[in-house]
Motif scaffolding. Structure first.
Motif, PDB file in Angstrom:
ATOM      1  N   PRO A   1      36.793  39.519  38.871  1.00  0.00           N
ATOM      2  CA  PRO A   1      38.073  38.605  38.771  1.00  0.00           C
ATOM      3  C   PRO A   1      37.912  37.522  37.823  1.00  0.00           C
ATOM      4  O   PRO A   1      36.795  36.941  37.885  1.00  0.00           O
ATOM      5  N   ALA A   2      38.905  37.403  37.482  1.00  0.00           N
ATOM      6  CA  ALA A   2      39.386  35.861  36.619  1.00  0.00           C
ATOM      7  C   ALA A   2      38.788  35.013  37.308  1.00  0.00           C
ATOM      8  O   ALA A   2      39.159  34.640  38.546  1.00  0.00           O
ATOM      9  N   CYS A   3      38.140  34.065  36.596  1.00  0.00           N
ATOM     10  CA  CYS A   3      37.237  32.709  37.264  1.00  0.00           C
ATOM     11  C   CYS A   3      37.332  31.614  36.193  1.00  0.00           C
ATOM     12  O   CYS A   3      37.837  31.726  35.272  1.00  0.00           O
ATOM     13  N   GLY A   4      37.139  30.506  36.792  1.00  0.00           N
ATOM     14  CA  GLY A   4      36.814  29.354  36.016  1.00  0.00           C
ATOM     15  C   GLY A   4      38.228  28.971  35.224  1.00  0.00           C
ATOM     16  O   GLY A   4      39.322  29.069  35.656  1.00  0.00           O
ATOM     17  N   ALA A   5      37.953  28.763  34.009  1.00  0.00           N
ATOM     18  CA  ALA A   5      38.894  28.380  32.890  1.00  0.00           C
ATOM     19  C   ALA A   5      40.035  29.410  32.865  1.00  0.00           C
ATOM     20  O   ALA A   5      41.205  29.169  32.806  1.00  0.00           O
ATOM     21  N   LEU A   6      39.612  30.634  32.691  1.00  0.00           N
ATOM     22  CA  LEU A   6      40.448  31.862  32.762  1.00  0.00           C
ATOM     23  C   LEU A   6      41.499  31.669  34.044  1.00  0.00           C
ATOM     24  O   LEU A   6      42.839  31.829  33.917  1.00  0.00           O
ATOM     25  N   ALA A   7      40.820  31.747  34.932  1.00  0.00           N
ATOM     26  CA  ALA A   7      41.836  31.639  36.356  1.00  0.00           C
ATOM     27  C   ALA A   7      42.763  30.521  36.364  1.00  0.00           C
ATOM     28  O   ALA A   7      43.923  30.524  36.650  1.00  0.00           O
ATOM     29  N   ALA A   8      42.034  29.226  35.797  1.00  0.00           N
ATOM     30  CA  ALA A   8      43.136  28.138  36.017  1.00  0.00           C
ATOM     31  C   ALA A   8      44.426  28.491  34.851  1.00  0.00           C
ATOM     32  O   ALA A   8      45.220  27.885  35.282  1.00  0.00           O
ATOM     33  N   ALA A   9      43.854  28.851  33.563  1.00  0.00           N
ATOM     34  CA  ALA A   9      45.083  29.078  32.908  1.00  0.00           C
ATOM     35  C   ALA A   9      45.899  30.072  33.255  1.00  0.00           C
ATOM     36  O   ALA A   9      47.299  30.131  33.031  1.00  0.00           O
ATOM     37  N   LEU A  10      45.508  31.283  33.868  1.00  0.00           N
ATOM     38  CA  LEU A  10      46.344  32.046  34.417  1.00  0.00           C
ATOM     39  C   LEU A  10      47.246  31.650  35.488  1.00  0.00           C
ATOM     40  O   LEU A  10      48.470  31.938  35.573  1.00  0.00           O
ATOM     41  N   ALA A  11      46.861  30.810  36.547  1.00  0.00           N
ATOM     42  CA  ALA A  11      47.552  29.945  37.488  1.00  0.00           C
ATOM     43  C   ALA A  11      48.438  29.210  37.142  1.00  0.00           C
ATOM     44  O   ALA A  11      49.678  28.979  37.282  1.00  0.00           O
ATOM     45  N   GLN A  12      48.170  28.370  35.959  1.00  0.00           N
ATOM     46  CA  GLN A  12      49.117  27.387  35.302  1.00  0.00           C
ATOM     47  C   GLN A  12      49.834  27.841  34.619  1.00  0.00           C
ATOM     48  O   GLN A  12      51.251  27.583  34.529  1.00  0.00           O
ATOM     49  N   GLY A  13      49.902  29.355  33.979  1.00  0.00           N
ATOM     50  CA  GLY A  13      51.171  30.018  33.387  1.00  0.00           C
ATOM     51  C   GLY A  13      51.837  30.946  34.217  1.00  0.00           C
ATOM     52  O   GLY A  13      52.782  31.459  33.716  1.00  0.00           O
ATOM     53  N   GLY A  14      51.578  31.041  35.561  1.00  0.00           N
ATOM     54  CA  GLY A  14      52.327  31.811  36.422  1.00  0.00           C
ATOM     55  C   GLY A  14      51.947  33.117  36.415  1.00  0.00           C
ATOM     56  O   GLY A  14      52.617  34.143  37.017  1.00  0.00           O
TER      57      GLY A  14
END
Length: 104
Positions: free
Chosen positions: A76-89
């Motif tokens: 599962p996407a975690c850390g910085a990738l998960a944060a960018a995914l959340a921020q980008g919707g």
């Protein structure tokens, strides 16, 4: 894993994954996809991720699928990738793309 299953090609991305580093990241993915094996991408050591890297992963997944190959995350996407995914919707409350969970 059986003897007939190809050994996956592992690709590790770490550090800053942004527009400034997209050219070498693209080259790395293209090289991995040139082989016959499935490609497993590990972004767990990324320090920061921007939307250009997310777009690259999505384009690489589409290219792999069109070539009859497989490209997926190691988990599962975690850390910085998960944060960018959340921020980008990209991670809505329900119905998130299984690619980001490492399931597809």
């Amino acid at each position: 894993m059986t003897d007939t299953e190809p050994v996956p090609a592992a690709v590790l991305f770490d550090g800053v994954l942004s527009i400034r580093t997209i050219v070498p990241a693209r080259a790395t993915l293209l090289e991995a996809l040139a082989g016959a094996a499935p490609v497993l991408v590990d972004c767990s050591a990324a320090e920061s991720v921007d939307l250009s890297f997310i777009q690259l992963l999505l384009a690489a997944r589409l290219s792999a699928r069109q070539a009859g190959k497989s490209l997926r995350l190691t988990g599962p996407a975690c850390g910085a990738l998960a944060a960018a995914l959340a921020q980008g919707g990209f991670l809505p409350p329900s119905g998130a793309d299984p690619f980001w969970s490492g399931d597809a």
